[in-house]
Scaffold this motif. Structure first.
Motif, PDB file in Angstrom:
ATOM      1  N   SER A   1       0.847  -1.193   0.000  1.00 23.23           N
ATOM      2  CA  SER A   1       0.000   0.000   0.000  1.00 23.23           C
ATOM      3  C   SER A   1       0.880   1.240   0.000  1.00 23.23           C
ATOM      4  N   PRO A   2       1.521   1.554  -1.130  1.00 23.44           N
ATOM      5  CA  PRO A   2       2.490   2.653  -1.130  1.00 23.44           C
ATOM      6  C   PRO A   2       1.868   4.031  -0.919  1.00 23.44           C
ATOM      7  N   THR A   3       0.576   4.177  -1.133  1.00 19.43           N
ATOM      8  CA  THR A   3      -0.038   5.492  -1.018  1.00 19.43           C
ATOM      9  C   THR A   3      -0.331   5.882   0.424  1.00 19.43           C
ATOM     10  N   THR A   4      -0.407   4.915   1.324  1.00 22.35           N
ATOM     11  CA  THR A   4      -0.721   5.244   2.712  1.00 22.35           C
ATOM     12  C   THR A   4       0.562   5.420   3.511  1.00 22.35           C
ATOM     13  N   ASN A   5       0.538   6.325   4.445  1.00 22.43           N
ATOM     14  CA  ASN A   5       1.685   6.563   5.311  1.00 22.43           C
ATOM     15  C   ASN A   5       1.458   5.795   6.607  1.00 22.43           C
ATOM     16  N   GLN A   6       1.850   4.511   6.601  1.00 27.67           N
ATOM     17  CA  GLN A   6       1.559   3.642   7.735  1.00 27.67           C
ATOM     18  C   GLN A   6       2.635   3.761   8.808  1.00 27.67           C
ATOM     19  N   LYS A   7       2.178   3.769  10.046  1.00 29.54           N
ATOM     20  CA  LYS A   7       3.075   3.810  11.199  1.00 29.54           C
ATOM     21  C   LYS A   7       3.404   2.370  11.616  1.00 29.54           C
ATOM     22  N   ALA A   8       4.646   2.133  12.032  1.00 31.30           N
ATOM     23  CA  ALA A   8       5.028   0.798  12.486  1.00 31.30           C
ATOM     24  C   ALA A   8       4.214   0.417  13.727  1.00 31.30           C
ATOM     25  N   LEU A   9       3.749  -0.819  13.739  1.00 35.14           N
ATOM     26  CA  LEU A   9       2.935  -1.337  14.833  1.00 35.14           C
ATOM     27  C   LEU A   9       3.796  -2.168  15.774  1.00 35.14           C
ATOM     28  N   PRO A  10       3.309  -2.442  17.005  1.00 32.17           N
ATOM     29  CA  PRO A  10       4.004  -3.414  17.858  1.00 32.17           C
ATOM     30  C   PRO A  10       3.991  -4.788  17.174  1.00 32.17           C
ATOM     31  N   LEU A  11       4.968  -5.609  17.467  1.00 31.01           N
ATOM     32  CA  LEU A  11       5.114  -6.904  16.810  1.00 31.01           C
ATOM     33  C   LEU A  11       3.840  -7.735  16.886  1.00 31.01           C
ATOM     34  N   ILE A  12       3.205  -7.813  18.045  1.00 29.84           N
ATOM     35  CA  ILE A  12       2.020  -8.665  18.185  1.00 29.84           C
ATOM     36  C   ILE A  12       0.897  -8.199  17.258  1.00 29.84           C
ATOM     37  N   LYS A  13       0.832  -6.900  16.951  1.00 31.19           N
ATOM     38  CA  LYS A  13      -0.207  -6.369  16.054  1.00 31.19           C
ATOM     39  C   LYS A  13      -0.019  -6.903  14.634  1.00 31.19           C
ATOM     40  N   TYR A  14       1.233  -7.054  14.203  1.00 31.01           N
ATOM     41  CA  TYR A  14       1.485  -7.640  12.882  1.00 31.01           C
ATOM     42  C   TYR A  14       1.063  -9.110  12.863  1.00 31.01           C
ATOM     43  N   LEU A  15       1.311  -9.822  13.972  1.00 31.88           N
ATOM     44  CA  LEU A  15       0.917 -11.228  14.037  1.00 31.88           C
ATOM     45  C   LEU A  15      -0.604 -11.370  14.062  1.00 31.88           C
ATOM     46  N   GLN A  16      -1.296 -10.351  14.558  1.00 28.54           N
ATOM     47  CA  GLN A  16      -2.760 -10.361  14.565  1.00 28.54           C
ATOM     48  C   GLN A  16      -3.323  -9.931  13.224  1.00 28.54           C
ATOM     49  N   LYS A  17      -2.673  -8.992  12.570  1.00 24.98           N
ATOM     50  CA  LYS A  17      -3.162  -8.427  11.311  1.00 24.98           C
ATOM     51  C   LYS A  17      -2.912  -9.372  10.133  1.00 24.98           C
ATOM     52  N   HIS A  18      -1.815 -10.095  10.161  1.00 20.22           N
ATOM     53  CA  HIS A  18      -1.406 -10.962   9.053  1.00 20.22           C
ATOM     54  C   HIS A  18      -1.195 -12.387   9.549  1.00 20.22           C
ATOM     55  N   ARG A  19      -1.269 -13.330   8.626  1.00 18.04           N
ATOM     56  CA  ARG A  19      -0.946 -14.725   8.954  1.00 18.04           C
ATOM     57  C   ARG A  19       0.551 -14.895   8.724  1.00 18.04           C
ATOM     58  N   CYS A  20       1.308 -15.056   9.813  1.00 20.53           N
ATOM     59  CA  CYS A  20       2.773 -15.076   9.759  1.00 20.53           C
ATOM     60  C   CYS A  20       3.315 -16.392  10.300  1.00 20.53           C
ATOM     61  N   LEU A  21       4.402 -16.842   9.707  1.00 20.93           N
ATOM     62  CA  LEU A  21       5.162 -17.975  10.231  1.00 20.93           C
ATOM     63  C   LEU A  21       6.552 -17.446  10.542  1.00 20.93           C
ATOM     64  N   VAL A  22       6.916 -17.455  11.815  1.00 22.60           N
ATOM     65  CA  VAL A  22       8.224 -16.973  12.252  1.00 22.60           C
ATOM     66  C   VAL A  22       8.963 -18.155  12.865  1.00 22.60           C
TER      67      VAL A  22
END
Length: 198
Positions: free
Chosen positions: A138-159
């Motif tokens: 989403s290059p048009t939006t100016n997104q702020k970095a989220l806490p790590l757990i928020k990325y794990l909630q927002k996306h399906r991640c395998l770490v």
């Protein structure tokens, strides 16, 4: 040996993470494969596997792979530990697993902890990876970095965390963190307890 391993694994899980369900790979006793309702769009998947070693000799671990795949994809296990003695193929098993299931996730990242990063360094690296990938999508939006757990909630991640033993004191009971690394315990508890799809 088996009683000793179960004892150590139990102590680790109880003290460090408190995993509710813990399986030692053996005979798989899980339901048959069911299609994954969380399959991400192939076009939006991001993989950072530059730290993943090449797969060397891999001996038949079909039942272990099936158990791990079922735990992750069907049972939605949030935190899994592969334990065992040095040189028995834990990393090779994890590599083979990642190669088989990576397309089921939006984000796949392999982190080698051989340099023993602090929790702050570790989280900053993952957040940077997630936020850069978000900006590409989403290059048009100016997104702020989220806490790590928020990325794990927002996306399906395998770490995948390889060489996690570097966070713990050697010669101590399982689950005793080295000084300065105790904060990892709270990260693991968050991953275990909070609702997310990773």
């Amino acid at each position: 040996m088996e009683r000793w391993q179960v004892s150590n694994v139990s102590n680790f899980a109880k003290d460090a993470v408190g995993i509710g369900i813990f399986n030692i790979c053996g005979e798989a006793r899980h339901p048959p494969n069911v299609p994954n309702p969380h399959s991400p769009n192939q076009e939006t998947s991001h993989h950072e596997l530059s730290e993943m070693p090449e797969l060397g000799a891999f001996y038949d671990r079909t039942s272990e792979l099936k158990t791990l795949t079922t735990s992750i994809l069907q049972q939605n296990s949030r935190l899994i530990t592969i334990t065992g003695g040095l040189g028995i193929g834990k990393t090779s098993l994890a590599i083979q697993l990642v190669q088989q299931i990576k397309d089921e996730f939006e984000y796949v990242i392999w982190c080698n902890l051989d340099t023993s990063p602090t929790l702050g360094e570790f989280e900053a690296n993952l957040i940077q990876f997630f936020s850069q990938s978000d900006k590409q999508d989403s290059p048009t939006t100016n997104q702020k970095a989220l806490p790590l757990i928020k990325y794990l909630q927002k996306h399906r991640c395998l770490v995948v965390l390889d060489d996690i033993h570097n966070l713990f004191s050697s010669g101590e009971l399982a689950g005793k963190y080295k000084p300065g690394y105790e904060e990892y315990r709270s990260l693991f508890k968050q991953i275990e307890k909070l609702s997310h799809q990773s």
